[in-house]
Design a protein around this motif. Structure first.
Motif, PDB file in Angstrom:
ATOM      1  N   ALA A  24     -15.329  78.878   4.354  1.00 41.48           N
ATOM      2  CA  ALA A  24     -15.319  77.566   3.702  1.00 41.48           C
ATOM      3  C   ALA A  24     -13.911  77.090   3.348  1.00 41.48           C
ATOM      4  CB  ALA A  24     -16.171  77.598   2.436  1.00 41.48           C
ATOM      5  N   LEU A  25     -12.906  77.935   3.550  1.00 43.26           N
ATOM      6  CA  LEU A  25     -11.546  77.561   3.159  1.00 43.26           C
ATOM      7  C   LEU A  25     -10.913  76.567   4.120  1.00 43.26           C
ATOM      8  CD1 LEU A  25     -10.013  80.972   2.012  1.00 43.26           C
ATOM      9  CD2 LEU A  25     -10.723  79.042   0.581  1.00 43.26           C
ATOM     10  N   ASN A  26     -10.156  75.651   3.546  1.00 47.75           N
ATOM     11  CA  ASN A  26      -9.371  74.660   4.275  1.00 47.75           C
ATOM     12  C   ASN A  26      -7.919  74.810   3.828  1.00 47.75           C
ATOM     13  OD1 ASN A  26     -11.802  73.011   5.237  1.00 47.75           O
ATOM     14  ND2 ASN A  26     -12.063  72.981   3.035  1.00 47.75           N
ATOM     15  N   LEU A  27      -7.002  74.221   4.571  1.00 46.99           N
ATOM     16  CA  LEU A  27      -5.600  74.218   4.167  1.00 46.99           C
ATOM     17  C   LEU A  27      -5.309  72.924   3.417  1.00 46.99           C
ATOM     18  CD1 LEU A  27      -2.771  75.508   4.228  1.00 46.99           C
ATOM     19  CD2 LEU A  27      -2.360  74.235   6.338  1.00 46.99           C
ATOM     20  N   ARG A  28      -4.950  73.043   2.145  1.00 49.17           N
ATOM     21  CA  ARG A  28      -4.553  71.879   1.365  1.00 49.17           C
ATOM     22  C   ARG A  28      -3.038  71.768   1.441  1.00 49.17           C
ATOM     23  NH1 ARG A  28      -6.594  68.337  -1.820  1.00 49.17           N
ATOM     24  NH2 ARG A  28      -8.600  69.399  -2.012  1.00 49.17           N
ATOM     25  N   VAL A  29      -2.555  70.599   1.847  1.00 49.45           N
ATOM     26  CA  VAL A  29      -1.123  70.294   1.917  1.00 49.45           C
ATOM     27  C   VAL A  29      -0.857  69.245   0.850  1.00 49.45           C
ATOM     28  CG1 VAL A  29       0.729  69.456   3.394  1.00 49.45           C
ATOM     29  CG2 VAL A  29      -1.175  70.694   4.409  1.00 49.45           C
ATOM     30  N   PHE A  30       0.184  69.484   0.030  1.00 50.91           N
ATOM     31  CA  PHE A  30       0.432  68.555  -1.056  1.00 50.91           C
ATOM     32  C   PHE A  30       1.922  68.425  -1.341  1.00 50.91           C
ATOM     33  CE2 PHE A  30      -0.243  72.740  -2.832  1.00 50.91           C
ATOM     34  CZ  PHE A  30       0.752  72.875  -3.778  1.00 50.91           C
ATOM     35  N   VAL A  31       2.242  67.400  -2.094  1.00 54.39           N
ATOM     36  CA  VAL A  31       3.603  67.147  -2.555  1.00 54.39           C
ATOM     37  C   VAL A  31       3.558  67.129  -4.070  1.00 54.39           C
ATOM     38  CG1 VAL A  31       5.460  65.433  -2.643  1.00 54.39           C
ATOM     39  CG2 VAL A  31       4.208  65.809  -0.501  1.00 54.39           C
ATOM     40  N   SER A  32       4.522  67.798  -4.694  1.00 50.36           N
ATOM     41  CA  SER A  32       4.606  67.776  -6.151  1.00 50.36           C
ATOM     42  C   SER A  32       6.051  67.514  -6.555  1.00 50.36           C
ATOM     43  CB  SER A  32       4.099  69.086  -6.750  1.00 50.36           C
ATOM     44  OG  SER A  32       4.876  70.170  -6.294  1.00 50.36           O
ATOM     45  N   PHE A  45      -4.903  77.426   0.080  1.00 51.11           N
ATOM     46  CA  PHE A  45      -6.240  77.402   0.654  1.00 51.11           C
ATOM     47  C   PHE A  45      -7.192  76.882  -0.404  1.00 51.11           C
ATOM     48  CE2 PHE A  45      -4.659  81.054   3.387  1.00 51.11           C
ATOM     49  CZ  PHE A  45      -4.415  80.227   4.466  1.00 51.11           C
ATOM     50  N   ASP A  46      -8.137  76.041   0.018  1.00 56.12           N
ATOM     51  CA  ASP A  46      -9.034  75.384  -0.938  1.00 56.12           C
ATOM     52  C   ASP A  46     -10.379  75.152  -0.270  1.00 56.12           C
ATOM     53  OD1 ASP A  46     -10.159  73.856  -2.975  1.00 56.12           O
ATOM     54  OD2 ASP A  46      -8.450  72.510  -3.148  1.00 56.12           O
ATOM     55  N   GLU A  47     -11.443  75.490  -0.951  1.00 52.98           N
ATOM     56  CA  GLU A  47     -12.775  75.194  -0.409  1.00 52.98           C
ATOM     57  C   GLU A  47     -13.379  73.941  -1.031  1.00 52.98           C
ATOM     58  OE1 GLU A  47     -15.293  78.411  -3.065  1.00 52.98           O
ATOM     59  OE2 GLU A  47     -14.634  78.987  -1.073  1.00 52.98           O
ATOM     60  N   ASP A  48     -12.688  73.369  -2.010  1.00 51.64           N
ATOM     61  CA  ASP A  48     -13.164  72.182  -2.720  1.00 51.64           C
ATOM     62  C   ASP A  48     -12.579  70.918  -2.090  1.00 51.64           C
ATOM     63  OD1 ASP A  48     -14.265  70.482  -4.641  1.00 51.64           O
ATOM     64  OD2 ASP A  48     -12.564  70.755  -6.000  1.00 51.64           O
ATOM     65  N   VAL A  49     -13.408  70.173  -1.375  1.00 51.26           N
ATOM     66  CA  VAL A  49     -12.984  68.910  -0.778  1.00 51.26           C
ATOM     67  C   VAL A  49     -13.322  67.807  -1.769  1.00 51.26           C
ATOM     68  CG1 VAL A  49     -13.223  67.333   1.170  1.00 51.26           C
ATOM     69  CG2 VAL A  49     -13.457  69.807   1.530  1.00 51.26           C
ATOM     70  N   LYS A  50     -12.275  67.149  -2.265  1.00 52.60           N
ATOM     71  CA  LYS A  50     -12.472  66.086  -3.250  1.00 52.60           C
ATOM     72  C   LYS A  50     -12.824  64.779  -2.546  1.00 52.60           C
ATOM     73  CE  LYS A  50      -9.322  68.234  -6.532  1.00 52.60           C
ATOM     74  NZ  LYS A  50      -9.155  69.480  -5.834  1.00 52.60           N
ATOM     75  N   GLU A  51     -13.522  63.911  -3.249  1.00 55.20           N
ATOM     76  CA  GLU A  51     -13.956  62.632  -2.684  1.00 55.20           C
ATOM     77  C   GLU A  51     -12.777  61.791  -2.209  1.00 55.20           C
ATOM     78  OE1 GLU A  51     -16.103  58.809  -4.573  1.00 55.20           O
ATOM     79  OE2 GLU A  51     -17.183  60.694  -4.847  1.00 55.20           O
ATOM     80  N   THR A  52     -11.645  61.912  -2.875  1.00 58.55           N
ATOM     81  CA  THR A  52     -10.475  61.098  -2.535  1.00 58.55           C
ATOM     82  C   THR A  52      -9.545  61.769  -1.514  1.00 58.55           C
ATOM     83  OG1 THR A  52      -9.310  61.999  -4.448  1.00 58.55           O
ATOM     84  CG2 THR A  52     -10.478  59.894  -4.751  1.00 58.55           C
ATOM     85  N   ASP A  53      -9.875  62.982  -1.069  1.00 58.32           N
ATOM     86  CA  ASP A  53      -9.048  63.663  -0.074  1.00 58.32           C
ATOM     87  C   ASP A  53      -9.166  62.998   1.286  1.00 58.32           C
ATOM     88  OD1 ASP A  53      -8.083  65.679  -1.745  1.00 58.32           O
ATOM     89  OD2 ASP A  53      -9.636  67.120  -1.161  1.00 58.32           O
ATOM     90  N   THR A  54      -8.083  63.003   2.012  1.00 59.76           N
ATOM     91  CA  THR A  54      -8.123  62.689   3.433  1.00 59.76           C
ATOM     92  C   THR A  54      -8.280  64.016   4.157  1.00 59.76           C
ATOM     93  OG1 THR A  54      -6.753  60.719   3.223  1.00 59.76           O
ATOM     94  CG2 THR A  54      -6.796  61.774   5.384  1.00 59.76           C
ATOM     95  N   VAL A  55      -9.255  64.096   5.050  1.00 56.45           N
ATOM     96  CA  VAL A  55      -9.523  65.326   5.793  1.00 56.45           C
ATOM     97  C   VAL A  55      -9.087  65.104   7.232  1.00 56.45           C
ATOM     98  CG1 VAL A  55     -11.300  66.958   6.512  1.00 56.45           C
ATOM     99  CG2 VAL A  55     -11.485  65.823   4.286  1.00 56.45           C
ATOM    100  N   VAL A  56      -8.231  66.005   7.712  1.00 55.97           N
ATOM    101  CA  VAL A  56      -7.696  65.903   9.063  1.00 55.97           C
ATOM    102  C   VAL A  56      -7.980  67.204   9.799  1.00 55.97           C
ATOM    103  CG1 VAL A  56      -5.595  65.588  10.441  1.00 55.97           C
ATOM    104  CG2 VAL A  56      -5.814  64.423   8.240  1.00 55.97           C
TER     105      VAL A  56
END
Length: 120
Positions: A24-32, A45-56
Motif C-alpha cells: 500500500a506504500l506510495n512515494l510522497r515527494v514534498f517541499v518544505s 513512503f506513505d500509504e495515506d492518499v489525501k484528497e488534495t494530493d496529486t497522484v502521478v
C-alpha cells in the motif's frame, strides 16, 4: 505537466519499496521550508492518499504530491544517480532559480536568495 521519475529513480524506489513489505506504500515527494536556499526537497513512503494530493504514476511508482509542493515541483524530473561521490536522488526542477551545492535545497524562480545568502 507534473512530476516524473526517470527509469533509474523508479527502479531504486521499487527496490526500496520491496524491502518495506507493504504493497500500500506510495512515494510522497514534498517541499518544505529550510536548507540554505530557502526550500528543501523531501521523500517519504506513505500509504495515506489525501484528497488534495496529486497522484502521478511513473514507471510503476505511484507518487503523491501535496498542492503546495506541486506548485514548486511542476515539471520536475526525479533521477537516481550513482557517481564516484556516492548515490543519490537528483531533482531537475525548472522552477528553481538556484540550487545549493548539496542538491537538496533550492530557491524558487523570482524569489532571490540562494547559497550566497546563506550566511556561511
Amino acid at each position: 505537466m507534473t512530476v516524473t521519475l526517470t527509469e533509474a529513480a523508479a527502479n531504486k524506489v521499487l527496490g526500496l519499496l520491496a524491502n518495506e513489505d507493504n504493497a500500500a506504500l506510495n512515494l510522497r515527494v514534498f517541499v518544505s521550508g529550510g536548507g540554505c536556499s530557502g526550500f528543501q526537497y523531501g521523500f517519504t513512503f506513505d500509504e495515506d492518499v489525501k484528497e488534495t494530493d496529486t497522484v502521478v504514476e511513473s514507471h510503476g511508482v505511484r507518487l503523491l504530491v501535496d498542492q503546495m509542493s506541486l506548485n514548486l515541483l511542476q515539471g520536475a524530473e526525479i533521477d537516481y544517480q550513482s557517481t564516484l561521490q556516492g548515490e543519490s536522488f537528483v531533482i531537475r526542477n525548472p522552477n528553481a532559480a538556484s540550487s545549493c551545492g548539496c542538491g537538496k535545497s533550492f530557491t524558487p524562480s523570482g524569489s532571490g536568495g540562494g547559497c550566497a545568502n546563506a550566511g556561511y
